[in-house]
Write an enzyme that holds these catalytic residues in place. Structure first.
Site, mmCIF file in Angstrom:
data_model
loop_
_atom_site.group_PDB
_atom_site.id
_atom_site.type_symbol
_atom_site.label_atom_id
_atom_site.label_comp_id
_atom_site.label_asym_id
_atom_site.label_seq_id
_atom_site.Cartn_x
_atom_site.Cartn_y
_atom_site.Cartn_z
ATOM 1 N N HIS A 391 0.833 -1.406 -0.043
ATOM 2 C CA HIS A 391 -0.046 -0.015 -0.140
ATOM 3 C C HIS A 391 0.942 1.322 -0.138
ATOM 4 O O HIS A 391 0.683 2.366 -0.964
ATOM 5 C CB HIS A 391 -0.908 -0.176 1.236
ATOM 6 C CG HIS A 391 -1.904 1.058 1.385
ATOM 7 N ND1 HIS A 391 -3.221 1.125 0.927
ATOM 8 C CD2 HIS A 391 -1.527 2.340 1.548
ATOM 9 C CE1 HIS A 391 -3.710 2.172 1.400
ATOM 10 N NE2 HIS A 391 -2.611 2.985 1.690
ATOM 11 N N GLU A 392 1.867 1.302 1.061
ATOM 12 C CA GLU A 392 2.520 2.662 1.177
ATOM 13 C C GLU A 392 3.689 2.771 -0.176
ATOM 14 O O GLU A 392 3.938 3.882 -0.468
ATOM 15 C CB GLU A 392 3.114 2.659 2.384
ATOM 16 C CG GLU A 392 2.402 2.758 3.786
ATOM 17 C CD GLU A 392 1.555 3.746 3.894
ATOM 18 O OE1 GLU A 392 1.612 4.889 3.170
ATOM 19 O OE2 GLU A 392 0.421 3.297 4.290
#
Length: 597
Positions: A391-392
């Protein structure tokens, strides 16, 4: 006595698991040197006040503004990242406080810019561009400011509105103090029979308990406490909405919704279509409730049963290097270039991996035009941590592409696009994990994880959006909203969204009071649209291959060079239609089929 596992200090963590912050500033002396340059340059911005009708002056101002902004952002990012490494380090706390304080001063030096541009007519701007061709790069930026001219007031009124900002934000601040500082919750018994004080921080964990009495007691006691303050919460929320209506009307918008969406050129039908589309497909959510009820072996499904996992979390210990390999495998459909950037980020110090004493909790991606797109993690060896990495890094690679392909002025992307790249990575990763998992229990866990992601990010956030729509429209029509009416609206929405198989318990009607997002008007729908756009991209990438990847990379490279709806449409995702959300619901239905075998 068992071994006590203490958190490492910052110095005890290996450098290979820390972000390479020295690439921003090697020493504190270098930071100080740049801070002094900023303090010398920033005040010069105000010398251009009243001179922007001249094209040469306008260009000089914009160039100086960029120099100042880039320097400010670099100093700001460095100070905050260093502070987050160890919040107990007084040196870096001091650095952060200094740049935070100076930020407001820098903003004041250039505060005249937008009002002055808005005081000019479009012909003046066009003439300036003809005379100074270098200004053509700023055309979209300047036109974006000018389009708000009908909603910009005279100088005195703008100053009055600015001075009222604290008063207008007061309801949200009051709500925050009441919920976070003044309210206290009763004690309840946990799974081991210990008396534990209930709090907002541990409430959701209690709702995930396998012991039904524990989650029921937590549910009843937290909402029972909120119910005692229902009139205060109702007054705070309706006051906040009225303040937003006041600002919207003062700025001559047709409605509160228009005032929220128009600055980013988002058509009102995007919001309304999202609510309508989900309403047409609530049978999918009703089916989810039926399946969950069956898998939990319950005769009755209550609101406090919603968060308990149908499959226990598999015991895992995934080393960070293995997590990197798992994510790379999931992201293979994005092609070699994307994977090379991902690998380069891991190897070249983008990521601060492990917890250490004093480190900020959670995870984020952050940086600026002149730094790497850094990632803060608190990696803890679980499957969720692998997903967080994907995600990041989705955020960071979006930022990387945007900054590599756009000038500074267009290098940032707006909130409507902000979650798309991160969730695209998540969608690709979890589909790969589900497809390859041989252990049936782990596979069902992964399926349930994605179902919960869609339930909470799409269905739940659109229910929030519908609540906002109803409450704003009611007050705009001149009708009052009491705590009883707010509770009834919320309870009716829950009954509609979750269907006949859900017992809509007394207590849930106070849930609206727990949601601080309602004080940021018409914000939450963007979680759902972001997820829908990401699902569309990931589906196209898997089905169409390289052609879809190139379109997707076009989206990543666009930054803020156009309005978000246009950027997504060029990449093949039209958020003015129902299709992205409908495709997300198709994925939800397919996952339900897998779960309900």
């Amino acid at each position: 006595m068992g071994n006590v596992k203490k958190l490492k200090s910052r110095d005890e963590v290996s450098d290979k698991y820390k972000w390479d912050i020295k690439k921003v500033y090697e020493t504190l002396e270098e930071w100080e040197k740049d801070f002094n340059i900023l303090k010398e340059k920033a005040p010069k911005l105000s010398s251009y006040s009243g001179k922007l009708s001249d094209g040469h002056n306008l260009l000089e101002f914009l160039k100086l503004q960029e120099e100042v902004s880039r320097l400010l952002e670099k100093l700001y990012v460095y100070a905050h990242l260093r502070s987050d490494e160890d919040t107990g380090n007084n040196t870096f706390q001091g650095l952060k406080n200094r740049i935070d304080s100076y930020l407001a001063e820098v903003m004041s030096f250039g505060a005249f810019f937008q009002p002055e541009i808005l005081s000019l007519n479009e012909e003046t701007i066009k003439k300036a561009m003809n005379e100074v061709p270098e200004l053509n790069m700023y055309e979209f930026y300047l036109q974006d400011i000018l389009k708000m001219k009908p909603h910009t007031l005279d100088k005195n009124t703008e100053e009055i509105l600015a001075s009222l900002s604290d008063c207008l934000n007061a309801p949200g601040n009051i709500r925050g103090m009441l919920a976070n500082a003044d309210m206290s919750f009763p004690y309840i018994k946990d799974d081991e029979g210990n008396e534990v004080e209930l709090s907002e921080g541990n409430f959701v964990n209690f709702l995930r308990s396998k012991n039904r009495e524990v989650r029921k007691e937590a549910f009843e006691k937290i909402y029972g406490t909120y119910y005692k303050y229902r009139n205060t919460f109702a007054t705070a929320l309706t006051s906040s909405i009225k303040n937003f209506m006041f600002t919207s009307k003062t700025r001559r918008f047709e409605s509160s919704l228009e005032s929220s969406l128009k600055p980013n050129n988002i058509p009102l039908e995007v919001y309304n279509n999202a609510v309508d589309t989900i309403n047409k497909h609530l049978d999918s959510l009703h089916r989810y409730v039926r399946i969950k009820k069956k898998l939990l072996g319950l005769e009755e499904m209550h609101m406090y049963d919603l968060y308990v996992p149908v499959i226990d979390t598999p015991k895992t210990h995934i080393e960070f290097e293995e997590a990197v390999d798992i994510v790379k495998e999931g992201l293979k459909p994005l092609g070699k270039e994307y994977l090379d950037i991902f690998e380069s980020g891991v190897k070249n110090g983008w990521i601060d991996v492990f917890q250490n004493k004093g480190k900020r909790s959670g995870a984020y991606s952050w940086g600026c035009y002149d730094t790497m797109p850094y990632v803060l993690l608190n990696y803890n060896y679980g499957l969720d941590d692998v997903s967080t990495l994907a995600h990041e890094m989705g955020h960071s690679i979006h930022s990387y592409y945007s900054r590599k392909n756009q000038p500074f002025i267009y290098s940032d992307y707006v909130l409507f696009c902000a979650e798309v790249a991160s969730i695209t990575n998540e969608c690709l990763l979890i589909k790969d994990l589900i497809d390859k998992e041989k252990d049936e229990k782990r596979r069902l866990y992964l399926i349930n994880q994605q179902l919960e992601g869609i339930r909470t990010t799409v269905f739940r956030q659109i229910m929030f959006a519908e609540f906002e729509k109803i409450t704003h429209e009611t007050l705009e029509a001149g009708k009052p909203l009491t705590s009883e009416e707010l509770c009834k609206i919320w309870k009716d929405l829950n009954a509609k969204y979750f269907g006949e198989d859900m017992i809509v318990d007394e207590g849930i009607e106070m849930e609206w009071a727990r949601i601080p997002h309602f004080y940021s008007d018409f914000y939450v729908y963007q979680y759902a649209t972001g997820y829908a756009a990401a699902n569309s991209f990931s589906t196209a990438i898997l089905n169409e291959g390289e052609k879809a990847v190139e379109k997707y990379k076009g989206f990543l490279k666009s930054g803020g060079s156009d309005y978000p709806i246009n950027i997504l449409k060029k990449a093949g995702v039209d958020m003015t239609t129902a299709k992205p959300l409908e495709d997300t619901i198709k994925r939800f239905d397919k996952l339900l089929d897998m779960l309900d075998k």
